[in-house]
Design a protein around this motif. Structure first.
Motif, PDB file in Angstrom:
ATOM      1  N   TYR A  37      45.716  59.758 103.954  1.00 53.04           N
ATOM      2  CA  TYR A  37      47.121  59.428 104.172  1.00 53.04           C
ATOM      3  C   TYR A  37      47.298  57.911 104.270  1.00 53.04           C
ATOM      4  O   TYR A  37      48.217  57.340 103.661  1.00 53.04           O
ATOM      5  N   LEU A  38      46.434  57.237 105.048  1.00 57.36           N
ATOM      6  CA  LEU A  38      46.551  55.797 105.217  1.00 57.36           C
ATOM      7  C   LEU A  38      46.376  55.056 103.891  1.00 57.36           C
ATOM      8  O   LEU A  38      47.065  54.084 103.615  1.00 57.36           O
ATOM      9  N   LYS A  39      45.462  55.529 103.061  1.00 61.55           N
ATOM     10  CA  LYS A  39      45.244  54.918 101.752  1.00 61.55           C
ATOM     11  C   LYS A  39      46.507  55.054 100.894  1.00 61.55           C
ATOM     12  O   LYS A  39      46.967  54.083 100.288  1.00 61.55           O
ATOM     13  N   LEU A  40      47.067  56.256 100.863  1.00 60.97           N
ATOM     14  CA  LEU A  40      48.288  56.482 100.088  1.00 60.97           C
ATOM     15  C   LEU A  40      49.466  55.685 100.646  1.00 60.97           C
ATOM     16  O   LEU A  40      50.271  55.141  99.899  1.00 60.97           O
ATOM     17  N   PHE A  41      49.551  55.626 101.973  1.00 59.91           N
ATOM     18  CA  PHE A  41      50.641  54.864 102.588  1.00 59.91           C
ATOM     19  C   PHE A  41      50.528  53.392 102.223  1.00 59.91           C
ATOM     20  O   PHE A  41      51.533  52.750 101.902  1.00 59.91           O
ATOM     21  N   PHE A  42      49.321  52.825 102.258  1.00 55.98           N
ATOM     22  CA  PHE A  42      49.175  51.410 101.935  1.00 55.98           C
ATOM     23  C   PHE A  42      49.574  51.127 100.484  1.00 55.98           C
ATOM     24  O   PHE A  42      50.193  50.106 100.199  1.00 55.98           O
ATOM     25  N   GLU A  43      49.242  52.033  99.588  1.00 59.06           N
ATOM     26  CA  GLU A  43      49.665  51.866  98.197  1.00 59.06           C
ATOM     27  C   GLU A  43      51.198  51.842  98.112  1.00 59.06           C
ATOM     28  O   GLU A  43      51.777  51.032  97.391  1.00 59.06           O
ATOM     29  N   GLU A  44      51.841  52.726  98.858  1.00 59.38           N
ATOM     30  CA  GLU A  44      53.308  52.752  98.908  1.00 59.38           C
ATOM     31  C   GLU A  44      53.849  51.456  99.517  1.00 59.38           C
ATOM     32  O   GLU A  44      54.816  50.878  99.035  1.00 59.38           O
ATOM     33  N   TRP A  45      53.215  50.985 100.587  1.00 61.23           N
ATOM     34  CA  TRP A  45      53.609  49.754 101.269  1.00 61.23           C
ATOM     35  C   TRP A  45      53.590  48.569 100.293  1.00 61.23           C
ATOM     36  O   TRP A  45      54.524  47.780 100.244  1.00 61.23           O
ATOM     37  N   VAL A  46      52.519  48.472  99.498  1.00 66.44           N
ATOM     38  CA  VAL A  46      52.392  47.373  98.540  1.00 66.44           C
ATOM     39  C   VAL A  46      53.473  47.473  97.465  1.00 66.44           C
ATOM     40  O   VAL A  46      54.020  46.459  97.033  1.00 66.44           O
ATOM     41  N   MET A  47      53.807  48.691  97.052  1.00 67.88           N
ATOM     42  CA  MET A  47      54.884  48.842  96.067  1.00 67.88           C
ATOM     43  C   MET A  47      56.221  48.386  96.633  1.00 67.88           C
ATOM     44  O   MET A  47      57.040  47.797  95.934  1.00 67.88           O
ATOM     45  N   VAL A  48      56.461  48.631  97.917  1.00 68.04           N
ATOM     46  CA  VAL A  48      57.730  48.258  98.545  1.00 68.04           C
ATOM     47  C   VAL A  48      57.774  46.761  98.875  1.00 68.04           C
ATOM     48  O   VAL A  48      58.756  46.091  98.572  1.00 68.04           O
TER      49      VAL A  48
END
Length: 119
Positions: A37-48
């Motif tokens: 989850y944290l890995k996926l969230f960080f990818e989302e964070w970088v996109m935002v």
């Protein structure tokens, strides 16, 4: 007064607290591993929010690694109330996080002219 961690904007802080709530829910449900989850969230964070700018002489890979560690550490700080592990049941802590998030959102919405205008 809202609980904003140093180094984050109010909007980023709210987003990280929502991530902490989701992280706790995911960890309890057992469907998705917390680290995944944290890995996926960080990818989302970088996109935002984009990739952090690097200063001269710093390796961009190292900057990204440190940025990821900072984001994840902030999620953990919220998820575990600044401790290594929770001292209350998870559902109680999630409820507490939601109530504090709601209170801070109302405060920021009512009292800040910049909350809706920041990047």
């Amino acid at each position: 007064m809202p609980q904003i961690r140093p180094g984050w904007t109010p909007k980023q802080s709210m987003y990280l607290r929502i991530a902490a709530i989701e992280f706790l829910c995911v960890s309890c449900a057992g469907g998705l591993e917390g680290n995944q989850y944290l890995k996926l969230f960080f990818e989302e964070w970088v996109m935002v929010y984009g990739v952090p700018r690097t200063k001269d002489g710093l390796d961009s890979f190292e900057v990204m690694r440190m940025y990821k560690a900072w984001v994840i550490a902030t999620i953990h700080w919220h998820a575990f109330a600044g401790r290594r592990e929770l001292t209350v049941p998870v559902d109680v802590h999630i409820h507490s996080l939601k109530r504090r998030l709601q209170r801070d959102l109302f405060f920021l919405w009512d009292n800040s002219g910049t909350f809706g205008n920041e990047g």
